[in-house]
Enzyme design. Structure first.
Site, PDB file in Angstrom:
ATOM      1  N   CYS A   1      70.873  40.353 -40.540  1.00  0.00           N
ATOM      2  CA  CYS A   1      70.838  41.597 -39.765  1.00  0.00           C
ATOM      3  C   CYS A   1      70.328  42.737 -40.641  1.00  0.00           C
ATOM      4  CB  CYS A   1      72.255  41.901 -39.274  1.00  0.00           C
ATOM      5  SG  CYS A   1      72.475  43.553 -38.617  1.00  0.00           S
TER       6      CYS A   1
ATOM      7  N   CYS B   1      68.494  48.788 -35.911  1.00  0.00           N
ATOM      8  CA  CYS B   1      68.174  48.807 -34.476  1.00  0.00           C
ATOM      9  C   CYS B   1      69.211  49.548 -33.638  1.00  0.00           C
ATOM     10  CB  CYS B   1      68.045  47.392 -33.942  1.00  0.00           C
ATOM     11  SG  CYS B   1      67.721  46.180 -35.180  1.00  0.00           S
TER      12      CYS B   1
ATOM     13  N   THR C   1      77.664  48.419 -37.714  1.00  0.00           N
ATOM     14  CA  THR C   1      76.581  47.783 -38.459  1.00  0.00           C
ATOM     15  C   THR C   1      75.841  48.815 -39.305  1.00  0.00           C
ATOM     16  OG1 THR C   1      76.356  46.150 -36.713  1.00  0.00           O
ATOM     17  CG2 THR C   1      74.468  46.438 -38.151  1.00  0.00           C
TER      18      THR C   1
ATOM     19  N   GLU D   1      79.045  45.488 -42.038  1.00  0.00           N
ATOM     20  CA  GLU D   1      79.848  46.073 -40.963  1.00  0.00           C
ATOM     21  C   GLU D   1      81.023  46.832 -41.563  1.00  0.00           C
ATOM     22  OE1 GLU D   1      78.397  43.048 -39.818  1.00  0.00           O
ATOM     23  OE2 GLU D   1      77.324  44.186 -38.280  1.00  0.00           O
TER      24      GLU D   1
ATOM     25  N   HIS E   1      70.394  47.286 -26.614  1.00  0.00           N
ATOM     26  CA  HIS E   1      70.808  46.459 -27.751  1.00  0.00           C
ATOM     27  C   HIS E   1      70.807  44.970 -27.385  1.00  0.00           C
ATOM     28  CE1 HIS E   1      71.723  46.401 -31.875  1.00  0.00           C
ATOM     29  NE2 HIS E   1      72.907  45.845 -31.756  1.00  0.00           N
TER      30      HIS E   1
ATOM     31  N   TYR F   1      68.498  41.782 -29.343  1.00  0.00           N
ATOM     32  CA  TYR F   1      68.879  40.444 -29.799  1.00  0.00           C
ATOM     33  C   TYR F   1      67.838  39.389 -29.446  1.00  0.00           C
ATOM     34  CZ  TYR F   1      73.497  41.693 -31.515  1.00  0.00           C
ATOM     35  OH  TYR F   1      74.522  42.203 -32.256  1.00  0.00           O
TER      36      TYR F   1
ATOM     37  N   CYS G   1      65.617  40.116 -32.930  1.00  0.00           N
ATOM     38  CA  CYS G   1      66.141  39.861 -34.287  1.00  0.00           C
ATOM     39  C   CYS G   1      66.672  38.447 -34.450  1.00  0.00           C
ATOM     40  CB  CYS G   1      67.212  40.895 -34.645  1.00  0.00           C
ATOM     41  SG  CYS G   1      68.842  40.618 -33.921  1.00  0.00           S
TER      42      CYS G   1
ATOM     43  N   GLU H   1      77.699  37.747 -34.711  1.00  0.00           N
ATOM     44  CA  GLU H   1      77.065  38.875 -34.026  1.00  0.00           C
ATOM     45  C   GLU H   1      76.414  38.434 -32.725  1.00  0.00           C
ATOM     46  OE1 GLU H   1      74.290  41.121 -36.314  1.00  0.00           O
ATOM     47  OE2 GLU H   1      75.665  42.801 -36.376  1.00  0.00           O
TER      48      GLU H   1
HETATM   49 FE1  SF4 Z   1      71.433  43.631 -36.555  1.00  0.00          FE
HETATM   50 FE2  SF4 Z   1      70.049  42.426 -34.634  1.00  0.00          FE
HETATM   51 FE3  SF4 Z   1      71.747  44.409 -34.012  1.00  0.00          FE
HETATM   52 FE4  SF4 Z   1      69.438  44.877 -35.341  1.00  0.00          FE
HETATM   53  S1  SF4 Z   1      69.687  44.109 -33.208  1.00  0.00           S
HETATM   54  S2  SF4 Z   1      71.423  45.735 -35.779  1.00  0.00           S
HETATM   55  S3  SF4 Z   1      69.279  43.084 -36.632  1.00  0.00           S
HETATM   56  S4  SF4 Z   1      72.258  42.402 -34.867  1.00  0.00           S
HETATM   57 FE    FE Z   2      74.405  43.901 -33.810  1.00  0.00          FE
END
Ligand code: SF4
Ligand code: FE
Length: 487
Positions: A101, A105, A192, A260, A295, A299, A302, A450
């Site tokens: 991660c 984002c 995060t 985190e 968000h 996902y 990422c 996550e």
């Molecule tokens: Fe982390 Fe993925 Fe959330 Fe970005 S979208 S903060 S990489 S878990």
């Molecule tokens: Fe996340």
């Protein structure tokens, strides 16, 4: 300055006033140099480093809709469905490069959610939140800041509403209203990249009722503001980072990590120009759903990038083990690819079907974003299972890298842990350590836990999916084809 280099980003973290960070029983004076924290900073720094690389310019940077300047895409207010799709591609790229991660984002998603919601609030209540927020976004873009999108409250007794809690502080809330600002108190959990951020953009955690106005607050707080403290979360295998020797690095899996924290806000003063919602309970739902939607889209980028690394690790391990041609191995790798690309399809689909909001920015298709994240709560676990199947048990039984340092033990390891002919045993160990990191180590926090709970646990998506499905319409379709007329 609108684009920082990785080095400038690291320096900017040191330029903050000292943060109050607690990790492993210590108060950390210099987070940038701390061996555990540094790996998570490496991941965020990539979002700056790749923006400097001409090869990735089109994905990593864009033109600000507010100033016309070239900015990092992580600070962008989406202006089209193409922007939304580029975001997903950018996140996939970063997942591929760090295998974990990269934290930035959440801030981008919060910026876009507050942007559209503050506009809607102003329209109804004649407030001036949106103009204030635009000024704030300009500052963030200009300074190329990392924003921690802060939504998740600790919540205390889950069976009770915020106002019914014995200790009200388990929900972030307004303590006092002053002429020039507000005093706020509470905490945000599982944050995060909190320590690696310049700012926290705090939002309400759920839809609030009329009597819950004091819990309905959205505001920006500097990471180093008076009254903010950080309780750093443990991650599996994090102590591996305290081992500094070169061989020890093999045991770390790779040089990147996630982060985190529990962030506590103890009577923090926030000036009026940094408040973007204050008591408008009827807009909490819009803010929460759009932030969660953005968000959940993230996902689909990422986790797919990290999935690419798992697939690459599986193929490499198979090759090193000398079984890459076995038909069941090829079939399992194909299945991993199929699952991973399905997640990507969801991320791209909710972006392509996005729409312009009244504020002018673009919002993803909320239904498809929720379907995306619901799949993310499952497929990475199957991909990780297949990787473990293909890698074999060595990824958890491998002796420590320090044994490679001693010529006597190294000889034995090189003899008995050898794989396919011509393959360097140390390389085989390195790929096993990467597998360990991805499926049960530090990176597994980002790839698996996550995937389950980030951007909302599975049930949160199921609620949205059933709410948005319009079952009555579907019943009408079926009845019409069956020639049922109930009128
Ligand atoms: Fe982390 Fe993925 Fe959330 Fe970005 S979208 S903060 S990489 S878990
Ligand atoms: Fe996340």
């Amino acid at each position: 300055m609108t684009l920082m280099t990785g080095k400038e980003y690291r320096e900017s973290l040191s330029e903050r006033k000292p943060l109050k960070i607690y990790l492993l029983g210590e108060k950390i004076e210099n987070p940038v140099e701390h061996p555990i924290i540094r790996s998570s900073i490496n991941s965020v720094a990539l979002t700056y480093e790749l923006a400097q690389d001409p090869k990735y310019k089109d994905l990593m940077t864009t033109k600000s809709s507010l100033t016309g300047n070239t900015i990092n895409r992580f600070c962008h207010i989406h202006q089209s469905t193409e922007d939304l799709m580029k975001k997903v591609k950018m996140l996939r790229l970063l997942g591929q490069k760090c295998g974990t991660c990269f934290q930035r984002c959440v801030g981008m998603d919060a910026l876009n959610a507050v942007y559209l919601t503050s506009f809607d609030i102003d329209k109804k209540y004649n407030t001036n939140y949106h103009q204030r927020f635009k000024e704030y976004v300009k500052m963030v873009q200009d300074k190329d800041f990392v924003i921690d999108g802060c939504m998740t409250d600790p919540k205390g007794d889950r069976g009770k509403r915020p106002s019914q809690q014995k200790d009200k502080d388990v929900f972030f809330h307004l303590v006092e209203r002053k002429e020039d600002g507000v005093i706020v108190r509470g905490a945000k959990a599982h944050q995060t990249g909190a320590v690696n951020s310049h700012e926290h953009l705090v939002m309400p955690t759920l839809t609030m009722r009329n009597e819950e106005k004091s819990f309905t607050i959205c505001c920006a707080i500097s990471a180093d503001a008076e009254g903010v403290s950080y309780y750093y979360g443990r991650q599996s295998c994090d102590l591996r980072w305290l081992d500094q020797c070169e061989e020890g690095r093999i045991d770390c899996g790779n040089q990147f990590g996630g982060q985190e924290c529990l962030v506590v806000f103890d009577d923090v003063f926030v000036p009026n120009e940094r408040v973007f919602m204050n008591g408008e309970t009827d807009f909490c739902g819009r803010l929460v759903a759009s932030f969660a939607g953005y968000h959940r889209q993230s996902y689909g980028g990422c986790k797919v990038g990290v999935g690419d690394v798992l697939i690459g690790a599986a193929a490499t391990a198979a090759e090193y083990n000398g079984v890459e041609k076995a038909s069941h191995i090829r079939d399992k790798i194909t299945e991993m690819i199929h699952l991973n690309e399905t997640l990507y399809s969801c991320g791209m689909a909710c972006s392509a079907c996005g729409e312009k909001t009244p504020s002018g920015n673009y919002l993803i298709d909320i239904m498809l974003a929720n379907v995306c994240k619901q799949n993310v709560t499952r497929f990475p676990f199957e991909i990780a299972r297949l990787l473990q199947d293909i890698a074999g048990g060595l990824f958890v039984t491998c002796p420590s890298a320090k044994e490679l340092k001693n010529p006597e033990t190294r000889k034995i390891i090189e003899k008995y842990l050898a794989g396919a002919e011509g393959i360097d045993t140390v390389n085989r160990i390195k790929i096993m350590r990467l597998v360990e990191n991805l499926v049960i180590g530090r990176a597994a926090v980002g790839y698996l836990t996550e995937s389950m709970h980030g951007a909302g646990s599975p049930q949160a998506q199921r609620i949205m999916i059933s709410r948005l499905a319009n079952l009555e319409e579907k019943k009408k379709l079926a009845k019409s084809l069956a020639q049922i007329n109930e009128d």
